[in-house]
Design a protein around this motif. Structure first.
Motif, short mmCIF file in Angstrom:
data_model
loop_
_atom_site.label_atom_id
_atom_site.label_comp_id
_atom_site.label_asym_id
_atom_site.label_seq_id
_atom_site.Cartn_x
_atom_site.Cartn_y
_atom_site.Cartn_z
N MET A 1 -5.83 -0.32 -3.66
CA MET A 1 -6.72 0.56 -2.91
C MET A 1 -6.43 0.42 -1.42
N GLU A 2 -6.38 1.56 -0.72
CA GLU A 2 -6.13 1.53 0.71
C GLU A 2 -7.22 0.72 1.42
N LYS A 3 -6.83 0.00 2.47
CA LYS A 3 -7.77 -0.87 3.18
C LYS A 3 -8.97 -0.09 3.70
N GLU A 4 -8.73 1.11 4.22
CA GLU A 4 -9.83 1.92 4.76
C GLU A 4 -10.87 2.25 3.69
N ARG A 5 -10.39 2.55 2.48
CA ARG A 5 -11.32 2.89 1.40
C ARG A 5 -12.04 1.64 0.90
N LEU A 6 -11.32 0.53 0.80
CA LEU A 6 -11.96 -0.72 0.39
C LEU A 6 -13.02 -1.14 1.41
N ASP A 7 -12.71 -0.97 2.69
CA ASP A 7 -13.68 -1.32 3.73
C ASP A 7 -14.95 -0.48 3.59
N PHE A 8 -14.81 0.80 3.26
CA PHE A 8 -15.99 1.65 3.07
C PHE A 8 -16.79 1.20 1.85
N LEU A 9 -16.10 0.87 0.77
CA LEU A 9 -16.79 0.36 -0.40
C LEU A 9 -17.56 -0.91 -0.07
N LEU A 10 -16.95 -1.83 0.66
CA LEU A 10 -17.63 -3.06 1.03
C LEU A 10 -18.81 -2.78 1.95
N GLU A 11 -18.68 -1.78 2.80
CA GLU A 11 -19.79 -1.41 3.67
C GLU A 11 -20.98 -0.92 2.83
N LEU A 12 -20.71 -0.09 1.84
CA LEU A 12 -21.78 0.36 0.96
C LEU A 12 -22.43 -0.82 0.25
N LEU A 13 -21.61 -1.74 -0.25
CA LEU A 13 -22.14 -2.87 -1.01
C LEU A 13 -22.95 -3.82 -0.15
N ASN A 14 -22.71 -3.83 1.14
CA ASN A 14 -23.45 -4.71 2.03
C ASN A 14 -24.65 -4.03 2.67
N THR A 15 -24.91 -2.77 2.31
CA THR A 15 -26.05 -2.03 2.85
C THR A 15 -27.22 -2.12 1.87
N PRO A 16 -28.37 -2.64 2.29
CA PRO A 16 -29.51 -2.71 1.37
C PRO A 16 -29.91 -1.32 0.88
N SER A 17 -30.11 -1.20 -0.45
CA SER A 17 -30.52 0.08 -1.02
C SER A 17 -31.44 -0.15 -2.20
N GLU A 320 -22.48 -10.06 -9.21
CA GLU A 320 -21.82 -9.09 -10.08
C GLU A 320 -20.36 -8.97 -9.67
N THR A 321 -19.47 -8.88 -10.66
CA THR A 321 -18.04 -8.93 -10.38
C THR A 321 -17.31 -7.82 -11.12
N ALA A 322 -16.46 -7.09 -10.39
CA ALA A 322 -15.70 -5.97 -10.96
C ALA A 322 -14.28 -5.99 -10.41
N SER A 323 -13.43 -5.21 -11.05
CA SER A 323 -12.01 -5.15 -10.69
C SER A 323 -11.72 -3.95 -9.79
N ILE A 324 -11.01 -4.19 -8.73
CA ILE A 324 -10.58 -3.10 -7.84
C ILE A 324 -9.66 -2.15 -8.60
N GLN A 325 -8.80 -2.69 -9.45
CA GLN A 325 -7.90 -1.85 -10.25
C GLN A 325 -8.68 -0.91 -11.15
N ASP A 326 -9.74 -1.40 -11.80
CA ASP A 326 -10.54 -0.55 -12.66
C ASP A 326 -11.21 0.58 -11.87
N ILE A 327 -11.66 0.28 -10.67
CA ILE A 327 -12.27 1.32 -9.82
C ILE A 327 -11.25 2.41 -9.53
N GLU A 328 -10.04 2.00 -9.14
CA GLU A 328 -8.98 2.96 -8.84
C GLU A 328 -8.64 3.80 -10.06
N GLU A 329 -8.57 3.19 -11.22
CA GLU A 329 -8.19 3.93 -12.43
C GLU A 329 -9.29 4.92 -12.82
N GLU A 330 -10.54 4.54 -12.65
CA GLU A 330 -11.63 5.47 -12.96
C GLU A 330 -11.56 6.69 -12.04
N ILE A 331 -11.32 6.45 -10.76
CA ILE A 331 -11.20 7.56 -9.81
C ILE A 331 -10.04 8.48 -10.20
#
Length: 352
Positions: A1-17, A320-331
């Motif tokens: 996964m491109e660093k920019e996209r991973l950084d956005f994913l991590l930003e979402l995960l670190n935002t309380p919701s 909770e733990t998931a695979s970056i590869q699985d995320i990419e493949e689902e997309i």
């Protein structure tokens, strides 16, 4: 996964919701989607929907819920200790000793979930959240109530980590990974010529009542809908695979099979996966899926649905733990399937 996209994913995960308080993460997701969408829709439930090709008659809704499980304040005692109930499926044993961030009406404050020292007997056997408390460092009820009131929400104070450049671990991957997936599918499809309309919905309230998905689908009236969620991985010690099946990280997206699932949509997904030489896994949902798919299916005159899930370890825990590869493949799977659709597909299982 491109660093920019991973950084956005991590930003979402670190935002309380926390469920019912998803406004901050929704605004950030809308900001990210706006350059790629033909239009952005919102509704009174708090859903955010990015749309491509809105003129198309054949509408595909992708739903990933953005809310996370949380704690809700139900009492503050005279000494300033805060007591909580569940907002979603919180595991009390996973909460012991955790730091929390209380999203208070008067500001965000940090607390710790206290635990009786083992020297004093510790916690024994099964116990509920009512036996736990949050210590914010306050000396009185009045001091705490400058920041916190009954009904305020708290989430685990836990930054997401990347493990071995392979996995991500933290709180709320269920299901802000799904929110990321539907947005990323739309972003990549924005570069393609489409024969169908795409409605990427970041839905609310799934962890508590799934009402967000109902509002979203009732408003859009999609031709078909796919929930993008997580499911239980069983590839770690202590899980009975005979009872819970064999679902593993890095073995591909998980397709649901059961009464709620439209077989024609699954066939489209399987055909696309085969063309990509991509492995898929399966889970059984005989009666209900327990996801947004259940609510979308029952809107309007009825909506054909499917469920594509990300294998997830340690569900509803702070790690909770998931695979970056699985995320990419689902997309990739969803992008390629939608890009190849004519908009004339029949979803009627009685049609040959």
């Amino acid at each position: 996964m491109e660093k920019e996209r991973l950084d956005f994913l991590l930003e979402l995960l670190n935002t309380p919701s926390p469920s019912s308080m998803e406004m901050e993460i929704q605004k950030r997701w809308i900001e990210e989607m706006r350059p790629y969408a033909d239009e952005i829709q919102t509704d009174h439930a708090g859903n955010a929907i990015a749309v491509l090709n809105p003129e198309a008659d054949f509408k595909i809704m992708l739903a990933g819920h953005c809310d996370e499980i949380a704690l809700v304040v139900n009492r503050i005692d005279d000494d300033g200790y805060v007591y909580v109930d569940k907002m979603g499926g919180v595991n009390p044993k996973a909460a012991v000793g955790m730091k929390v961030s209380i999203q208070g009406y008067g500001g965000t404050i940090t607390g710790v979930i206290g635990v009786n020292a083992q020297h004093h007997g510790g916690l024994k056997g099964d116990f509920g959240l009512e036996e736990l408390f949050i210590d914010c460092g306050a000396k009185s009820k009045e001091e705490v109530m400058k920041f916190v009131q009954i009904g305020d929400l708290a989430v685990y104070k836990r930054e997401t980590e990347v493990l071995m450049d392979r996995y991500i671990a933290g709180r709320g991957l269920d299901n802000r990974t799904g929110q990321f997936v539907v947005g990323e599918v739309l972003r990549r499809l924005s570069e393609k010529k489409l024969n169908v309309g795409v409605y990427a919905a970041s839905t609310v309230n799934e962890e508590t009542n799934m009402g967000g998905a109902y509002f979203a689908a009732a408003g859009v009236e999609p031709t078909m809908a796919i929930a993008c969620d997580v499911t239980f991985a069983t590839d770690y010690p202590g899980v009975d695979k005979r009872k819970h099946g064999d679902v593993r990280l890095e073995k591909g997206p998980v397709l649901a099979k059961g009464a709620p699932i439209n077989r024609k949509i699954n066939q489209l997904l399987e055909k696309t996966a085969s063309s990509l030489d991509m492995a898929v896994q399966y889970e059984l949902t005989p009666r209900m899926t327990g996801t947004d798919a259940d609510k979308m299916r029952l809107t309007g005159k009825g909506v054909p649905v499917s469920l594509v899930s990300l294998p997830l370890r340690y569900m509803h825990s702070p790690v909770e733990t998931a695979s970056i590869q699985d995320i990419e493949e689902e997309i990739t799977l969803l992008v390629e399937m939608i890009a190849g659709m004519t908009g004339k597909e029949s979803l009627n299982p009685l049609d040959d």
